[in-house]
Design an enzyme around this catalytic site. Structure first.
Site, PDB file in Angstrom:
ATOM      1  N   LEU A 186      53.731  51.309  39.449  1.00 33.29           N
ATOM      2  CA  LEU A 186      53.701  51.983  40.748  1.00 33.29           C
ATOM      3  C   LEU A 186      55.029  51.833  41.483  1.00 33.29           C
ATOM      4  O   LEU A 186      55.374  52.658  42.327  1.00 33.29           O
ATOM      5  CB  LEU A 186      52.591  51.394  41.624  1.00 33.29           C
ATOM      6  CG  LEU A 186      51.171  51.448  41.053  1.00 33.29           C
ATOM      7  CD1 LEU A 186      50.203  50.773  42.010  1.00 33.29           C
ATOM      8  CD2 LEU A 186      50.749  52.894  40.800  1.00 33.29           C
ATOM      9  N   GLU A 228      56.310  46.214  48.075  1.00 32.37           N
ATOM     10  CA  GLU A 228      57.674  46.246  47.514  1.00 32.37           C
ATOM     11  C   GLU A 228      58.720  45.891  48.570  1.00 32.37           C
ATOM     12  O   GLU A 228      59.719  45.239  48.261  1.00 32.37           O
ATOM     13  CB  GLU A 228      57.981  47.611  46.887  1.00 32.37           C
ATOM     14  CG  GLU A 228      57.081  47.997  45.712  1.00 32.37           C
ATOM     15  CD  GLU A 228      57.047  46.982  44.572  1.00 32.37           C
ATOM     16  OE1 GLU A 228      57.961  46.137  44.477  1.00 32.37           O
ATOM     17  OE2 GLU A 228      56.071  47.012  43.800  1.00 32.37           O
ATOM     18  N   TRP A 239      50.940  34.484  43.175  1.00 31.89           N
ATOM     19  CA  TRP A 239      50.705  33.580  42.043  1.00 31.89           C
ATOM     20  C   TRP A 239      52.011  33.026  41.461  1.00 31.89           C
ATOM     21  O   TRP A 239      51.997  32.357  40.424  1.00 31.89           O
ATOM     22  CB  TRP A 239      49.908  34.289  40.940  1.00 31.89           C
ATOM     23  CG  TRP A 239      50.517  35.579  40.461  1.00 31.89           C
ATOM     24  CD1 TRP A 239      51.318  35.747  39.369  1.00 31.89           C
ATOM     25  CD2 TRP A 239      50.384  36.870  41.057  1.00 31.89           C
ATOM     26  NE1 TRP A 239      51.693  37.058  39.262  1.00 31.89           N
ATOM     27  CE2 TRP A 239      51.132  37.779  40.280  1.00 31.89           C
ATOM     28  CE3 TRP A 239      49.701  37.364  42.187  1.00 31.89           C
ATOM     29  CZ2 TRP A 239      51.240  39.137  40.591  1.00 31.89           C
ATOM     30  CZ3 TRP A 239      49.803  38.709  42.498  1.00 31.89           C
ATOM     31  CH2 TRP A 239      50.569  39.571  41.703  1.00 31.89           C
ATOM     32  N   ASP A 250      54.893  30.632  45.178  1.00 31.18           N
ATOM     33  CA  ASP A 250      55.488  31.781  45.873  1.00 31.18           C
ATOM     34  C   ASP A 250      56.392  31.305  47.016  1.00 31.18           C
ATOM     35  O   ASP A 250      56.854  32.104  47.809  1.00 31.18           O
ATOM     36  CB  ASP A 250      54.391  32.724  46.400  1.00 31.18           C
ATOM     37  CG  ASP A 250      53.477  32.051  47.414  1.00 31.18           C
ATOM     38  OD1 ASP A 250      53.613  30.817  47.630  1.00 31.18           O
ATOM     39  OD2 ASP A 250      52.627  32.738  48.009  1.00 31.18           O
ATOM     40  N   THR A 255      49.888  30.233  51.990  1.00 32.33           N
ATOM     41  CA  THR A 255      49.054  31.042  51.091  1.00 32.33           C
ATOM     42  C   THR A 255      48.468  30.086  50.052  1.00 32.33           C
ATOM     43  O   THR A 255      49.180  29.229  49.538  1.00 32.33           O
ATOM     44  CB  THR A 255      49.874  32.130  50.374  1.00 32.33           C
ATOM     45  OG1 THR A 255      50.954  31.525  49.656  1.00 32.33           O
ATOM     46  CG2 THR A 255      50.427  33.136  51.363  1.00 32.33           C
ATOM     47  N   GLN A 258      47.363  30.272  43.638  1.00 30.62           N
ATOM     48  CA  GLN A 258      46.586  31.315  42.961  1.00 30.62           C
ATOM     49  C   GLN A 258      47.023  31.404  41.508  1.00 30.62           C
ATOM     50  O   GLN A 258      48.205  31.310  41.202  1.00 30.62           O
ATOM     51  CB  GLN A 258      46.847  32.635  43.703  1.00 30.62           C
ATOM     52  CG  GLN A 258      46.065  33.818  43.214  1.00 30.62           C
ATOM     53  CD  GLN A 258      46.236  35.025  44.148  1.00 30.62           C
ATOM     54  OE1 GLN A 258      46.173  34.883  45.374  1.00 30.62           O
ATOM     55  NE2 GLN A 258      46.441  36.188  43.568  1.00 30.62           N
ATOM     56  N   ASP A 291      44.865  49.660  47.956  1.00 27.96           N
ATOM     57  CA  ASP A 291      45.462  49.829  49.288  1.00 27.96           C
ATOM     58  C   ASP A 291      44.453  49.564  50.409  1.00 27.96           C
ATOM     59  O   ASP A 291      44.810  49.036  51.458  1.00 27.96           O
ATOM     60  CB  ASP A 291      46.004  51.258  49.444  1.00 27.96           C
ATOM     61  CG  ASP A 291      47.366  51.418  48.759  1.00 27.96           C
ATOM     62  OD1 ASP A 291      47.782  50.498  48.038  1.00 27.96           O
ATOM     63  OD2 ASP A 291      47.998  52.469  48.970  1.00 27.96           O
TER      64      ASP A 291
HETATM   65 ZN   LIG Z   1      55.248  42.933  43.231  1.00 26.66          ZN
END
Ligand SMILES: [Zn+2]
Length: 403
Positions: A186, A228, A239, A250, A255, A258, A291
């Site tokens: 995507l 993005e 993750w 991350d 957060t 994960q 989304d």
């Molecule tokens: Zn990404």
């Protein structure tokens, strides 16, 4: 989240996962392998992020942050007219970006109670650029007919001589290429290392860009691009790296840890790693959900984006790419095709035929002037030297590349 293994030994750059939703990890590794200076810059970004992760006092970054507007240029690369997406579709994406980055989205109340207080505004705005690097007014959109299939994946999107479109100066503009990507991809973004890549910017599939036209469910609400732009400003996937372990990070302390990506719309709670009482924050923009099921950046994610804005993307604070003047004059986008051309091209005016059309070169000189008599005109100026020209009517504007 805490990371035990700071550096991955090796990831196969060219391995494809079954659902290659966001290709950022793969494309950044590809770039790191081909450009050692970029690679060093990413190591420095990782070190900065790791330091940030354990330095809670850097929350003060947020307190001292002044709202910024980032000028955006969207390069539409199309093989088929269908993918020559409309200005309205592009603007719909910019609108979503502004809403979500500033926590103005109406679905904030869907965030599970335990995470709700973490959602915050990034105080970052985005506008389509209205001035290019030469000082010409513009709508902030370029359009290029290409013959290269899957040009985003082929890594030619950023080269005019190879069927793509050269970026505008990446220190002053967020460059976005909307073009064909192979398979299920995507989009992807190049990370803001301390040495900017010549590929710097974001590449998006037309099926996941904006909320109209070519955007397809379940990626037709503009959130892939929000994800993005998160990468563009230094955020990683929740993750961490793709090693499917609970030990990669991350760099974000608020957060939960994960294991790997979550697709679709997960029920709350969804667990993947031990010791996380609330499970995964799958509704965060930096996961892979639909989304309709992603709603927030956390405070620490915003803090890290601010830190990156002040370090590796600081020139954006001084960009002159957005003035507000084009919007003020209510200029709309003039339709030109083909573009680039050899100096023979059509101009389509829409409902009203304007009294005058002018072609202006990069020095600001009017090199051609004409009074159109119909709603579509063929302009024939093959004698003009190659370059970028502005085409202006009293109410419309666009740029054309003459080869
Ligand atoms: Zn990404």
């Amino acid at each position: 989240m805490r990371k035990l293994l700071f550096f991955l030994l090796f990831i196969n750059v060219f391995s494809l996962t079954a659902q290659d939703h966001c290709a950022s990890d793969k494309e950044n590794l590809r770039e790191q392998h081909s450009d050692s200076e970029f690679d060093e810059g990413i190591q420095l970004l990782n070190a900065l992020s790791a330091e940030f992760e354990f330095d809670q006092s850097s929350a003060s970054v947020r307190d001292g942050f002044k709202e910024v507007t980032i000028p955006v240029v969207v390069h539409v690369l199309y093989r088929e007219e269908e993918n020559n997406i409309s200005y309205e579709q592009i603007q719909s994406q910019i609108d979503v970006l502004n809403r979500d980055f500033n926590a103005e989205n109406g679905d904030l109340d869907k965030i599970p109670e335990v995470f709700r207080a973490l959602a915050t505004s990034a105080q970052i705005r985005f506008r389509l650029a209205d001035k290019d690097q030469y000082g010409n007014f513009t709508k902030g959109v370029t359009r290029t007919l290409t013959t290269v299939e899957n040009i985003g994946t082929e890594n030619l999107y950023h080269q005019s001589t190879r069927g793509g479109r050269d970026p505008w100066p990446q220190v002053h503009y967020m460059n976005v290429w909307v073009c064909e990507l192979e398979g299920n991809t995507l989009g992807f973004a190049i990370l803001p290392g301390s040495k900017m890549s010549e590929r710097d910017g974001i590449v998006m599939s037309p099926r996941a860009f904006g909320t109209l036209g070519t955007a397809k469910e379940p990626y037709n609400l503009g959130r892939t691009f929000v994800h993005e732009v998160g990468h563009y400003l230094g955020l990683r996937h929740l993750w961490g790296s793709d090693d499917e372990s609970c030990s990669s990070t991350d760099y974000i302390s608020d957060t939960p840890t994960q294991l790997k990506e979550n697709f679709g719309c997960k029920p709350f709670p969804t667990y993947s790693c031990l010791g996380q009482p609330n499970g995964d924050m799958f509704m965060n923009y930096m996961d892979y959900g639909n989304d309709s099921c992603m709603y927030l950046f956390t405070q620490r994610q915003v803090d890290l984006m601010h830190l990156v804005m002040k370090t590796n993307r600081s020139a954006l604070f001084h960009s002159e790419g957005f003035t507000g003047i084009v919007a003020e004059r209510n200029l709309s986008e003039l339709k030109i095709y083909p573009n680039p051309s050899e100096g023979i091209f059509h101009v389509e005016f829409g409902e009203q035929t304007p009294s005058k059309i002018e072609l202006v070169n990069m020095l600001g000189d009017v090199v051609y002037s004409y009074s159109p008599t119909s709603k579509i005109e063929l302009i024939n100026v093959p004698e003009l030297p190659p370059g970028i020209y502005s085409l202006i009517t009293p109410s419309q504007i666009n740029q054309i590349v003459i080869r």
